[in-house]
Design a protein around this motif. Sequence first.
Motif, PDB file in Angstrom:
ATOM      1  N   GLY A 125      48.058  46.940  50.178  1.00  0.00           N
ATOM      2  CA  GLY A 125      48.284  47.298  48.714  1.00  0.00           C
ATOM      3  C   GLY A 125      49.247  46.313  47.929  1.00  0.00           C
ATOM      4  N   ASN A 126      50.490  46.128  48.758  1.00  0.00           N
ATOM      5  CA  ASN A 126      51.327  45.316  48.465  1.00  0.00           C
ATOM      6  C   ASN A 126      50.900  44.028  47.968  1.00  0.00           C
ATOM      7  OD1 ASN A 126      53.812  43.432  48.755  1.00  0.00           O
ATOM      8  ND2 ASN A 126      54.919  45.668  49.316  1.00  0.00           N
ATOM      9  N   THR A 159      45.252  45.081  46.854  1.00  0.00           N
ATOM     10  CA  THR A 159      44.198  46.025  46.846  1.00  0.00           C
ATOM     11  C   THR A 159      44.348  47.526  47.180  1.00  0.00           C
ATOM     12  OG1 THR A 159      43.542  45.594  49.288  1.00  0.00           O
ATOM     13  CG2 THR A 159      42.522  44.273  47.638  1.00  0.00           C
ATOM     14  N   ARG A 160      43.869  48.254  46.114  1.00  0.00           N
ATOM     15  CA  ARG A 160      44.183  49.796  46.080  1.00  0.00           C
ATOM     16  C   ARG A 160      43.178  50.525  46.043  1.00  0.00           C
ATOM     17  NH1 ARG A 160      49.111  47.760  43.762  1.00  0.00           N
ATOM     18  NH2 ARG A 160      50.861  48.012  45.131  1.00  0.00           N
ATOM     19  N   ASP A 164      38.805  46.918  44.380  1.00  0.00           N
ATOM     20  CA  ASP A 164      39.895  46.281  43.803  1.00  0.00           C
ATOM     21  C   ASP A 164      39.576  44.684  44.324  1.00  0.00           C
ATOM     22  OD1 ASP A 164      41.198  47.569  42.406  1.00  0.00           O
ATOM     23  OD2 ASP A 164      42.942  47.986  43.600  1.00  0.00           O
TER      24      ASP A 164
END
Length: 186
Positions: A125-126, A159-160, A164
């Motif tokens: 996610g980062n 990417t969450r 995404d």
Amino acid sequence: MKIIGIDGSPRKDGNTEKLVKMVLAGAQDAGGQTEFLKLADLTINYCQGCGTCRASGKCVMKDDMDLVVDSIQQSDVIVLGSPIYAWQVSGTTKVFMDRLCRLLTPEYKSRLNGQKRIAFAYTQGNPDGDMFKPYFDYQEKLYSFLGFTLTGRIQATGTRAKEDILSQEETSARADSFGRDLVVSK
Ligand SMILES: Cc1cc2nc3c(=O)[nH]c(=O)nc-3n(C[C@H](O)[C@H](O)[C@H](O)COP(=O)(O)O)c2cc1C
């Protein structure tokens, strides 16, 4: 050349699964024979720490890890995918890693039947692609120790939501050429 993609994300059709499949598609276009395994669709129990596999090369538990190891033994290249969970690989991936113990003899020699390369596909996610580099470097050393040849790493960052990665054209292009290179640069 056989390339097996192993997806350690528990989420069905998520970013990691898509990333691994993009890499496999590139490898297939370059002439490779590909197979995809999703660990979460299989029954892979926790290592019980009995140590039996070290002597025999076989696990006392009869579950789907046998078919995963058979596929690895029949492959030339492994693409191991994992999402980052709590700064590390997912628990699903870690359970798989623990069960690879059978690949080492009591003398720490590899039981891999021939040279095998391994590549890694991570999603996170980062947005900072360097954030987990020390961790990746560290955890990939295990696979060298098991006898694999490290052959690269691809990441999708930021990417969450499940889809995404599909809006990252640059990532898809990179994954495709990463897969092709696995076949071309033996
Ligand atoms: C339990 C959990 C922990 C996570 N921890 C992190 C983290 O520490 N760092 C990070 O960058 N992303 C973290 N994420 C985000 C995922 O790595 C990211 O959304 C990934 O692309 C998910 O892969 P998937 O689509 O295959 O499920 C976490 C997600 C979950 C569900």
